[in-house]
Design an enzyme around this catalytic site. Structure first.
Site, PDB file in Angstrom:
ATOM      1  N   ALA A 167     -11.827   2.904   3.886  1.00 36.39           N
ATOM      2  CA  ALA A 167     -10.879   2.014   3.211  1.00 36.39           C
ATOM      3  C   ALA A 167      -9.958   2.787   2.271  1.00 36.39           C
ATOM      4  O   ALA A 167     -10.124   3.994   2.082  1.00 36.39           O
ATOM      5  CB  ALA A 167     -11.643   0.941   2.444  1.00 36.39           C
ATOM      6  N   HIS A 168      -9.023   2.080   1.689  1.00 35.61           N
ATOM      7  CA  HIS A 168      -8.014   2.725   0.836  1.00 35.61           C
ATOM      8  C   HIS A 168      -8.634   3.398  -0.385  1.00 35.61           C
ATOM      9  O   HIS A 168      -9.544   2.888  -0.994  1.00 35.61           O
ATOM     10  CB  HIS A 168      -6.907   1.752   0.407  1.00 35.61           C
ATOM     11  CG  HIS A 168      -7.304   0.459  -0.188  1.00 35.61           C
ATOM     12  ND1 HIS A 168      -6.379  -0.474  -0.567  1.00 35.61           N
ATOM     13  CD2 HIS A 168      -8.513  -0.071  -0.464  1.00 35.61           C
ATOM     14  CE1 HIS A 168      -6.991  -1.524  -1.048  1.00 35.61           C
ATOM     15  NE2 HIS A 168      -8.283  -1.308  -1.008  1.00 35.61           N
ATOM     16  N   ASN A 169      -8.095   4.581  -0.664  1.00 30.53           N
ATOM     17  CA  ASN A 169      -8.478   5.349  -1.851  1.00 30.53           C
ATOM     18  C   ASN A 169      -9.903   5.891  -1.839  1.00 30.53           C
ATOM     19  O   ASN A 169     -10.407   6.356  -2.865  1.00 30.53           O
ATOM     20  CB  ASN A 169      -8.226   4.532  -3.127  1.00 30.53           C
ATOM     21  CG  ASN A 169      -6.764   4.176  -3.241  1.00 30.53           C
ATOM     22  OD1 ASN A 169      -6.358   3.046  -3.009  1.00 30.53           O
ATOM     23  ND2 ASN A 169      -5.952   5.172  -3.523  1.00 30.53           N
ATOM     24  N   GLN A 219       0.872  -1.174   0.000  1.00 33.72           N
ATOM     25  CA  GLN A 219       0.000   0.000   0.000  1.00 33.72           C
ATOM     26  C   GLN A 219       0.908   1.224   0.000  1.00 33.72           C
ATOM     27  O   GLN A 219       1.454   1.611   1.036  1.00 33.72           O
ATOM     28  CB  GLN A 219      -0.947  -0.048   1.198  1.00 33.72           C
ATOM     29  CG  GLN A 219      -1.811  -1.311   1.221  1.00 33.72           C
ATOM     30  CD  GLN A 219      -2.821  -1.372   0.077  1.00 33.72           C
ATOM     31  OE1 GLN A 219      -3.705  -0.520  -0.033  1.00 33.72           O
ATOM     32  NE2 GLN A 219      -2.688  -2.373  -0.797  1.00 33.72           N
TER      33      GLN A 219
END
Lengths: 343, 343, 343
Positions: C243-245, C202
């Protein structure tokens, strides 16, 4: 993130890591990894999902990882592999942030003289390690972590800052435990008595296998009598609750905010969506896939995709349907009567 | 968990603790407690749930706790009691893990000179205690805990590692607070204004009664003006969210991942299942039982069992039913028309 | 909370802060703020929600903030404003708890020599700040916090105790981050391979704007390739998972226990109720309001109020309706047949 020192690889070097075929110039220098849309010169990108093929022709990437049937559409060098997403996963690590790792036991850490910390392990600032704990080779115990009495942590495992691991827990090798995780707190064992609830001592432990990742603020309770078990290769996202005596089978992946109640046994290779809730004492077969926010109150005996709930609607329409849901049994009986009258 | 020193009791000693009747040899030595299935010689086990009676005849336990109507089926010594589950709860503590408790205030702990820490209390490594805090007799403040200004913790209460308690909080006696818990953070009070949200200062506190247990990573916010209140004997599992000005009545038990929105008042003796969501400003009567993942948007005035949601189905079948749910109001109107046409 | 030193203002002073009109005696001394029901002499209270007007006539408050159309009903001094709730928000800060703030860098804190900490910033006991981190003017880093390598924290931002911020994160000005929050842990990026799941590094960061509040135990993951972004003025309650992004648009407010899956983009000015779940890769328009526990699996293109789920019912009735829900597609087909038969 601009402070990370630059990484640099030739395309041929990267291709060798994923057993891929270079179409173009193997000497191309690659210094970053990015999406097709955001990529710049010097970046490697990837095409794994057909929905993104539309971004391929305009990408500024110097290389795109893709499968053989897209190679003709690449406007740049291509790295052809069977599984582009897996190749991306592998190569992503070449461009990961390089943390300045601390060395040894920080002087502010508090390590009990009866704990065993491998000479190659790192114990960061203000971490606390209790008596009888065993910290394996190359383990990193992050700042502010607490490792309870007699807990064992296998080699190459990393705990990020502020993780709490109670006594008598076993964590395997090559695991990653993110900040705020709590492992080994008491399961929710209470017995009703004449004056209220009576606590049941939680005597079991937690056993976590190898190659397990546990997301931030996830909680895994210790067992009531036997152990709670997370098998090898399990991947847990953030804020998941694993209750006492749950068993999560090998290579199962669970998305954020899911909760599994006591003594439920989840099979191997399952994929559990975010926010799912599994009642206690169930058995879920191998290779079951639950879509997000599914409520499971019965065991699932066959592999497959399962769901529950209803989908989002404009509130005014939803309100009317919810009223009808409350009358659904009655409606069904009325239809039955109509059929009888008509029949 | 093999490092725990062995405990040892005679069956007669254990029987005396639960006011039970020994059927067999009162001098039998008991060194562990286990399920019927996993028990070995030297273990005491129990039969509380009739579903487990099938395991009784083959158990290797040396004693089984059971009620008088199962005593004939025991293949070993029996400890006959009125409530086997409650007796198990009581005796479980005889076999609990004995932690090596730290003593006094650890040299790495940071205790403000204006905090009052009872001489019998323990403040573990790297804990921080602010000015005006009052830590009662026999309290254990775990490693890395933070106790804010003027917060009071009653005698015999234990905080495990890395608990955060803000200023002006009151925690009663004999409580257990697990790792990662946050008590007294600001409630979610925001007022819309011309340029965005405006924060409302959260001036109330949190008052937690006696004999309360709070599970790992649960959050209990401070009140906006008045206090948030958790009454005596309440048991909270992991990852529960209690918003500002909620009142949870005596002896209510709440399972993991439930959330209660602001100013809702939950009655006494309620049982709230995992993942339930209660909207704000509601009143829930005493002795209400909510099954898992129930959404409550209206007050509940009568004791009883309540539920919402739908149950898990194979995804293809579920998709069709979800489409129909969206058309449910229309379907009901069509049935009404059929009835009219027929009638 | 009785230890807080008393604050004191005249009604005229308070009126000036909110541009309000005094009806009554501007010299009235105000020392506290309270609800209409709990107010005592010396308190200011407010009437914002018409449902509470019934408490106005009996309030013991010395002043009530209200709008001009309620002024005749006040039994005491009135402070007349256009938006009483907003005025209450503003004045609440006059009566907030005054914490004894620590000064400078506590001797037990561990600050890397290559971190830059502004001379006006506070680093509380046992906090850890890594190499390259930049801590701005007047920032307060609470006890036990961890600030990773190269992370930047803007001026006037406060982190309460035991917050974990990974490397390469950027937090803006005037933010409030509550205890137990984890920012920048790895997103849940895994690719299936022949022997199990393969971790995807990540590489993105987290960028948090100005005036953002993040509630206790909320988690915000770092991006896979690009950044996860929380725009200015966003307010996040407790135990939210980002969460990511994910991108959360300006001034959006999200209530506790909601979860947003990877790469979803939430618009500006949205209000997301407690326990909502948003699937990944969606786009939610500006000014969307989701009621509590709504599951969103498709993008929402228009502003408005949206919902899903069903409402709480007595369990016996619910069980019958749930069975019927499973048969809903079949029921609809039967109604269709009846309509056809009826001609």
């Amino acid at each position: 993130m601009s402070e990370t020192p630059e990484k640099q690889f030739t395309l041929s070097q990267l291709a060798a890591m994923v057993d891929g075929e270079v179409v173009g110039d193997g000497n191309t220098i690659i210094t970053g990894i990015s999406t097709l849309q955001a990529a710049q010169k010097g970046d490697i990108s990837f095409l794994a999902n057909p929905a993104y093929e539309k971004y391929l022709k305009d990408t500024l990437a110097s290389v795109v990882i893709l499968s053989s049937n897209s190679v003709d559409k690449a406007p740049c060098n291509a790295l052809v592999v069977n599984n582009p997403y897996l190749a991306y996963a592998t190569l992503s690590h070449c461009f990961a942030y390089s943390l300045t790792e601390p060395q040894g036991v920080h002087q502010s850490a508090v390590v009990d003289p009866l704990a065993i910390v491998d000479a190659s392990a790192v114990v960061a600032a203000n971490a606390v390690i209790e008596k009888g704990a065993v910290i394996g080779a190359n383990v990193i115990v992050g700042a502010g972590c607490f490792i309870g009495e007699n807990t064992e942590i296998g080699e190459d495992t990393r705990l990020y800052a502020n993780v709490s691991v109670y006594h008598g827990v076993s964590i395997g090798k090559q695991c990653i435990i993110h900040s705020g995780v709590v492992i080994g707190a008491d399961g929710f064992g209470i017995a009703p008595g004449p004056t209220g609830w009576n606590k049941i001592a939680q005597i079991g432990g937690v056993v976590i296998g190898d190659n397990v990742e546990v997301g931030a603020n996830t909680t895994i309770d210790r067992g009531a009598l036997d152990n709670t078990i997370i098998e090898n290769g399990v991947k847990l996202d953030n804020q998941i609750q694993i209750a006492h005596n749950v068993i999560v089978g090998e290579n199962t992946a669970i998305a954020a905010c899911a909760g599994i109640a006591g003594s439920t046994r989840v099979g191997k290779g399952c994929v559990i969506g975010g926010g799912c809730g599994l009642a206690g004492h169930l058995t879920i077969a191998d290779n079951v896939h639950l879509t997000g926010m599914t409520l499971v109150t019965k065991s699932i005996k066959k592999a497959g995709v399962y769901s529950s709930g209803t989908a989002v609607e404009p509130n005014d329409k939803w309100r009317r349907n919810v009223v009808r849901f409350r009358q659904l049994d009655e409606l069904a009986n009325r239809v039955k009567k109509l059929e009888k009258d008509n029949g």
